[in-house]
Design a protein around this motif. Sequence first.
Motif, PDB file in Angstrom:
ATOM      1  N   UNK A 235      61.243  -4.855  83.122  1.00  0.00           N
ATOM      2  CA  UNK A 235      61.888  -5.871  82.293  1.00  0.00           C
ATOM      3  C   UNK A 235      63.404  -5.887  82.520  1.00  0.00           C
ATOM      4  N   UNK A 236      64.009  -4.691  82.538  1.00  0.00           N
ATOM      5  CA  UNK A 236      65.460  -4.612  82.704  1.00  0.00           C
ATOM      6  C   UNK A 236      65.888  -5.068  84.088  1.00  0.00           C
ATOM      7  N   UNK A 237      65.151  -4.645  85.119  1.00  0.00           N
ATOM      8  CA  UNK A 237      65.549  -4.976  86.493  1.00  0.00           C
ATOM      9  C   UNK A 237      65.175  -6.396  86.873  1.00  0.00           C
ATOM     10  N   UNK A 238      64.437  -7.079  86.014  1.00  0.00           N
ATOM     11  CA  UNK A 238      64.178  -8.499  86.228  1.00  0.00           C
ATOM     12  C   UNK A 238      65.401  -9.344  85.866  1.00  0.00           C
ATOM     13  N   UNK A 239      66.247  -8.820  84.985  1.00  0.00           N
ATOM     14  CA  UNK A 239      67.439  -9.563  84.553  1.00  0.00           C
ATOM     15  C   UNK A 239      68.370  -9.883  85.722  1.00  0.00           C
ATOM     16  N   UNK A 240      68.653  -8.935  86.652  1.00  0.00           N
ATOM     17  CA  UNK A 240      69.478  -9.302  87.807  1.00  0.00           C
ATOM     18  C   UNK A 240      68.900 -10.445  88.640  1.00  0.00           C
ATOM     19  N   UNK A 241      67.577 -10.528  88.729  1.00  0.00           N
ATOM     20  CA  UNK A 241      66.964 -11.668  89.415  1.00  0.00           C
ATOM     21  C   UNK A 241      67.401 -12.985  88.770  1.00  0.00           C
ATOM     22  N   UNK A 242      67.293 -13.034  87.441  1.00  0.00           N
ATOM     23  CA  UNK A 242      67.622 -14.261  86.707  1.00  0.00           C
ATOM     24  C   UNK A 242      69.107 -14.579  86.826  1.00  0.00           C
ATOM     25  N   UNK A 243      69.958 -13.565  86.617  1.00  0.00           N
ATOM     26  CA  UNK A 243      71.401 -13.779  86.724  1.00  0.00           C
ATOM     27  C   UNK A 243      71.801 -14.200  88.140  1.00  0.00           C
ATOM     28  N   UNK A 244      71.134 -13.629  89.131  1.00  0.00           N
ATOM     29  CA  UNK A 244      71.467 -13.943  90.521  1.00  0.00           C
ATOM     30  C   UNK A 244      71.203 -15.411  90.847  1.00  0.00           C
ATOM     31  N   UNK A 245      70.031 -15.897  90.464  1.00  0.00           N
ATOM     32  CA  UNK A 245      69.719 -17.295  90.768  1.00  0.00           C
ATOM     33  C   UNK A 245      70.602 -18.240  89.972  1.00  0.00           C
ATOM     34  N   UNK A 246      71.005 -17.858  88.763  1.00  0.00           N
ATOM     35  CA  UNK A 246      71.944 -18.668  88.002  1.00  0.00           C
ATOM     36  C   UNK A 246      73.301 -18.732  88.705  1.00  0.00           C
ATOM     37  N   UNK A 247      73.759 -17.574  89.212  1.00  0.00           N
ATOM     38  CA  UNK A 247      75.045 -17.527  89.915  1.00  0.00           C
ATOM     39  C   UNK A 247      75.006 -18.349  91.198  1.00  0.00           C
ATOM     40  N   UNK A 248      73.900 -18.240  91.937  1.00  0.00           N
ATOM     41  CA  UNK A 248      73.777 -18.979  93.196  1.00  0.00           C
ATOM     42  C   UNK A 248      73.657 -20.482  92.942  1.00  0.00           C
ATOM     43  N   UNK A 249      72.884 -20.852  91.924  1.00  0.00           N
ATOM     44  CA  UNK A 249      72.616 -22.268  91.675  1.00  0.00           C
ATOM     45  C   UNK A 249      73.806 -22.998  91.060  1.00  0.00           C
ATOM     46  N   UNK A 250      74.522 -22.314  90.162  1.00  0.00           N
ATOM     47  CA  UNK A 250      75.552 -23.012  89.389  1.00  0.00           C
ATOM     48  C   UNK A 250      76.942 -22.401  89.524  1.00  0.00           C
ATOM     49  N   UNK A 251      77.106 -21.367  90.363  1.00  0.00           N
ATOM     50  CA  UNK A 251      78.401 -20.705  90.498  1.00  0.00           C
ATOM     51  C   UNK A 251      79.482 -21.587  91.078  1.00  0.00           C
ATOM     52  N   UNK A 252      79.155 -22.331  92.107  1.00  0.00           N
ATOM     53  CA  UNK A 252      80.104 -23.282  92.664  1.00  0.00           C
ATOM     54  C   UNK A 252      81.120 -22.711  93.619  1.00  0.00           C
ATOM     55  N   UNK A 253      80.956 -21.454  94.053  1.00  0.00           N
ATOM     56  CA  UNK A 253      81.889 -20.882  95.021  1.00  0.00           C
ATOM     57  C   UNK A 253      81.174 -19.823  95.852  1.00  0.00           C
ATOM     58  N   UNK A 254      81.798 -19.481  96.972  1.00  0.00           N
ATOM     59  CA  UNK A 254      81.228 -18.464  97.850  1.00  0.00           C
ATOM     60  C   UNK A 254      81.202 -17.106  97.153  1.00  0.00           C
ATOM     61  N   UNK A 255      82.222 -16.844  96.332  1.00  0.00           N
ATOM     62  CA  UNK A 255      82.267 -15.576  95.602  1.00  0.00           C
ATOM     63  C   UNK A 255      81.071 -15.389  94.691  1.00  0.00           C
ATOM     64  N   UNK A 256      80.700 -16.444  93.976  1.00  0.00           N
ATOM     65  CA  UNK A 256      79.521 -16.377  93.113  1.00  0.00           C
ATOM     66  C   UNK A 256      78.248 -16.197  93.945  1.00  0.00           C
ATOM     67  N   UNK A 257      78.228 -16.791  95.130  1.00  0.00           N
ATOM     68  CA  UNK A 257      77.059 -16.619  95.995  1.00  0.00           C
ATOM     69  C   UNK A 257      76.952 -15.167  96.465  1.00  0.00           C
ATOM     70  N   UNK A 258      78.099 -14.551  96.785  1.00  0.00           N
ATOM     71  CA  UNK A 258      78.090 -13.131  97.136  1.00  0.00           C
ATOM     72  C   UNK A 258      77.530 -12.285  95.994  1.00  0.00           C
ATOM     73  N   UNK A 259      78.031 -12.551  94.779  1.00  0.00           N
ATOM     74  CA  UNK A 259      77.567 -11.797  93.605  1.00  0.00           C
ATOM     75  C   UNK A 259      76.069 -11.988  93.411  1.00  0.00           C
ATOM     76  N   UNK A 260      75.609 -13.229  93.542  1.00  0.00           N
ATOM     77  CA  UNK A 260      74.188 -13.514  93.378  1.00  0.00           C
ATOM     78  C   UNK A 260      73.333 -12.792  94.400  1.00  0.00           C
ATOM     79  N   UNK A 261      73.760 -12.792  95.644  1.00  0.00           N
ATOM     80  CA  UNK A 261      72.960 -12.138  96.694  1.00  0.00           C
ATOM     81  C   UNK A 261      72.946 -10.618  96.506  1.00  0.00           C
TER      82      UNK A 261
END
Length: 507
Positions: free
Chosen positions: A140-166
């Motif tokens: 359950x806890x380690x599923x949270x990074x999955x969710x946060x990652x796709x949110x960062x990649x989908x709506x981050x709007x910058x390469x930095x957010x894409x790095x964080x998401x990946x």
Amino acid sequence: MDSDKVVRAMARWWQTVSQEDNYDNSRNPMLYDPLQDGVVKTSKKRQYIAALIVCLGAVAAGTALAWTSPVLPQISANATATIATNSTGNATAPAMSDNKWQLTVDEQAWVSSLLAIGAFLGALPTGYIADAIGRRYTALIMDVPFILAWLAISFGGSVGWMYIGRFLIGIATGSFCVVAPMYISEIAETSIRGSLGTLFQLLLTMGILFVYVVGSIVSWKTLSVLCLFVPIALFGGMLILPETPVYLLKKGRRADAALSLKWLWGRYCDSRSAIQIIQNDLDQACANASFLDLFSSRNSRNALIISILLMVFQQFSGINAVIFYTQSIFKSAGSTLDASVCSIIVGVVQVIMTLTSSVLVERAGRKILLLFSSTVMTICLAILGAYFHLKDSGKDVSSIGWLPLLCMVMFIITFSVGYGPIPWLMMGELFQSDVKATAVGLSVMSNWFCTFVVTKSFGTMLATWGSDMTFWFFASCTATATVYVAAAVLETKGKSSQEIQTWLSGR
């Protein structure tokens, strides 16, 4: 007289449970085992349901692995001409470009490699977390990074957010490579442990195929949003699953372990006998094993060597090299298929054959499938090396253009049957509960380290050695795997944990 014996046996069971757990929990009617032998039976339905739910983490990992394949061509600085590769080495043709995104070659390399770095760093801590708070809560806890990652990649709007998401998605991927096989191995009956164990690789390939298919149709942002729904479904599914009986018994929660077994194996299962078997295995293991105990104990040390080497052989089998050449091999056979179609074909073959493996693994056995897999892969890689040697030497190979295509298909089939799923399956079978968390973490770290090494060095190998020597190098690795498995790996099909540990300890 028989009824008196049953009553006395039930009284002893009641007394044991009452002493170890609170009275109210002990009165739960789900804890009662059937009195008549003819009623005792187990149900496999919920075991499959539980395994499928936790393996949604494998689907999420598969989508993350394949994501760069259709996405990088759309967001690269040369989106109209670039042919990109994903983290598994799969080539894809350019799709719709996004003019807002203009990633340089260096930025694309970081987007691809950050997943492997995150997965490597996330593996070992997950083992300790799983031992501290349980397999279910860890998932359950380690599923949270999955969710946060796709949110960062989908709506981050910058390469930095894409790095964080990946990077976050890499941590989650490495974590589920640890916790999912652990959970499955601790809830499964011996008779279906192999079939359930192969589900991780099966659903991983399904996640990859999903991205290949959908990514060829929609934009990269739409694809990213769709990928977000997988970890959301995983989180909801994990809420309804119980903790594993093994973990609960380790924590002295005997009645809760019995309830978990009843949920997983059916209310008419003989939970008393099953709990006693698990308890016997736990009693043989050290209650609070340290990191060094993994290396000082002969059976744990042998299990770790086998598990790590199977992971090394999986990554050095040349699967990335073969997939990288998919489009070239198709063209050699006279095909005019688009690169994305080639990727989908490969994905379909992997899913079908991994599904086949889940059926064969409890019939043919693990060792036979590994030997069959590595032997056929060695032959295919040797032939591919010879083909590219002739082609690079200027020889006319048009008349045998079908040969590399046949070898590629056979290679992917045999990899998907053997070295694709079975290292993950055996990783969950080989270790005692006291060292499993640490050992599984180390095995997963070795897998991701090899993935990083092979992916990073593959281009250099091609430039320095040429295609022929590269394929022959991987052929030598799979040949070595064949010899090692034949000489040093035990068949674990149908064997209890105690029988496996007895063999590993040399007795």
